[in-house]
Scaffold this active site. Sequence first.
Site, short mmCIF file in Angstrom:
data_model
loop_
_atom_site.label_atom_id
_atom_site.label_comp_id
_atom_site.label_asym_id
_atom_site.label_seq_id
_atom_site.Cartn_x
_atom_site.Cartn_y
_atom_site.Cartn_z
N GLU A 244 96.15 -24.99 52.37
CA GLU A 244 96.43 -25.38 50.98
C GLU A 244 97.87 -25.84 50.76
O GLU A 244 98.55 -25.38 49.85
CB GLU A 244 96.09 -24.21 50.03
CG GLU A 244 94.63 -23.81 50.10
CD GLU A 244 94.27 -22.63 49.19
OE1 GLU A 244 95.13 -22.19 48.42
OE2 GLU A 244 93.12 -22.15 49.27
N HIS B 275 84.74 -25.05 48.14
CA HIS B 275 84.34 -24.07 47.13
C HIS B 275 83.89 -24.87 45.92
O HIS B 275 84.72 -25.48 45.24
CB HIS B 275 85.51 -23.16 46.75
CG HIS B 275 85.96 -22.29 47.86
ND1 HIS B 275 85.21 -21.24 48.35
CD2 HIS B 275 87.10 -22.31 48.61
CE1 HIS B 275 85.86 -20.64 49.33
NE2 HIS B 275 87.01 -21.27 49.51
N ASP C 267 80.96 -22.41 49.52
CA ASP C 267 80.15 -21.56 48.64
C ASP C 267 79.91 -22.31 47.33
O ASP C 267 80.60 -23.28 47.02
CB ASP C 267 80.71 -20.15 48.43
CG ASP C 267 82.14 -20.09 47.93
OD1 ASP C 267 82.63 -21.09 47.37
OD2 ASP C 267 82.77 -19.02 48.08
C1 XIL Z 1 90.09 -15.15 49.65
C2 XIL Z 1 89.24 -13.99 50.11
O1 XIL Z 1 87.92 -14.40 50.18
C3 XIL Z 1 89.39 -12.81 49.18
O2 XIL Z 1 88.75 -11.68 49.71
C4 XIL Z 1 90.87 -12.50 48.94
O3 XIL Z 1 90.98 -11.52 47.95
C5 XIL Z 1 91.62 -13.73 48.51
O4 XIL Z 1 91.42 -14.77 49.46
N1 XIL Z 1 90.83 -20.19 50.06
C6 XIL Z 1 91.17 -19.61 51.26
C7 XIL Z 1 90.80 -18.20 51.52
O5 XIL Z 1 91.66 -20.30 52.16
O6 XIL Z 1 91.74 -17.54 52.34
C8 XIL Z 1 90.58 -17.41 50.27
O7 XIL Z 1 90.04 -16.15 50.63
C9 XIL Z 1 89.66 -18.17 49.33
C10 XIL Z 1 90.26 -19.49 48.94
#
Ligand code: XIL
Length: 345
Positions: free
Chosen positions: A159, A236, A266
């Site tokens: 990111e 996502h 997801d």
């Molecule tokens: C998220 C996890 O799923 C959670 O359990 C945690 O609390 C926060 O991070 N993008 C990413 C992931 O690259 O590392 C993130 O994971 C979700 C968004």
Amino acid sequence: MAIGAAGLLVLIVALVVAEGLRQGRNAKPLPGPSLRELGQPRGLSIGTAVRVDALRNEKAYRQLVAAQFSSVTPENEMKWGLVEPERGKFRFEAADAIVDAAGSAGQAVRGHTLVYHHQLPGWLGGLGRAGLRAATEEHIRRVVGHYRGRVAVWDVVNEVIGDRGGLRRSPFAAKLGPDYIAQAFRAARRADPAARLHINEAGADAINPRSDRLYALVRSLKASGVPIDGVGLQMHVDLAGVPPTYVANLRRFAALGVELAITEADVALKLPASAADLRAQARVYRTIVRGCLAVKACRSLTFWGFTDGRSWISETRSGLGAATLLDAALRPKPAFRAVQRALRR
Ligand code: XIL
């Protein structure tokens, strides 16, 4: 109604026994061929994010991870704050447990992630430019070195693009300048020359300002000889679905000569989810799978968890959930069958 001390004790014992039974229960097998079997002839590795507590404590979860997936990504266990909570003191137990389980199940591991502005240890905040540079190099050297030969792919940076399409003003960008990205890739390559190195990005799944900036960045990294092998797109999404430029976006990245991965798929639903929502969700999942299958460079597709009982969406997004392939009782949702069908076609 008073139940009395003895009654309370009986209740507690019953709850403990029930929880023990639940944790020791076998997974109900899912219908049809596994996702990993279906992905194999298509040259597509199918992954899931995993959590060490569930892997350790829940037999059914462990069985499904092993049976269904050819790759796993530790959901949090390799993040900087968890792996190096104190400077120079590394805690690899949780991530080791995931990597060991993956080894036994014949699975690849995606390492997630080396440089990310979330879930950082507190001590990092106090460092100045030189200190942060040294700490970052050392972190990458130690973590990638520890998993040398066992982690196939690293999300080296995560990111790094902001929502509006500029470089994110993370502590790394602010203190080290934009070159921190190239430096992270070089450090990772030195620590494990055989690991494939990816840049992972959110919200860059289709053609938009963020993916435009990512594209320009990857092109310039490649042109400068920075050791980058691939691009991960998180994916996502929700019922708004995947924009129609999804495949064109994959193709333009592929044309840069990098491999592609969908890394965190997801599909969040508003709760409570109706039967129609679940069917619409299945169609979004189908689009995600088909898009990746349509582009040869897209070699891996990872879901960000596979059960609604263990998903960051329901845990962190209020009013949203039901984002994964299986319900909280590990029963297949329409999305699971849609993914199977899309892989089989
Ligand atoms: C998220 C996890 O799923 C959670 O359990 C945690 O609390 C926060 O991070 N993008 C990413 C992931 O690259 O590392 C993130 O994971 C979700 C968004």
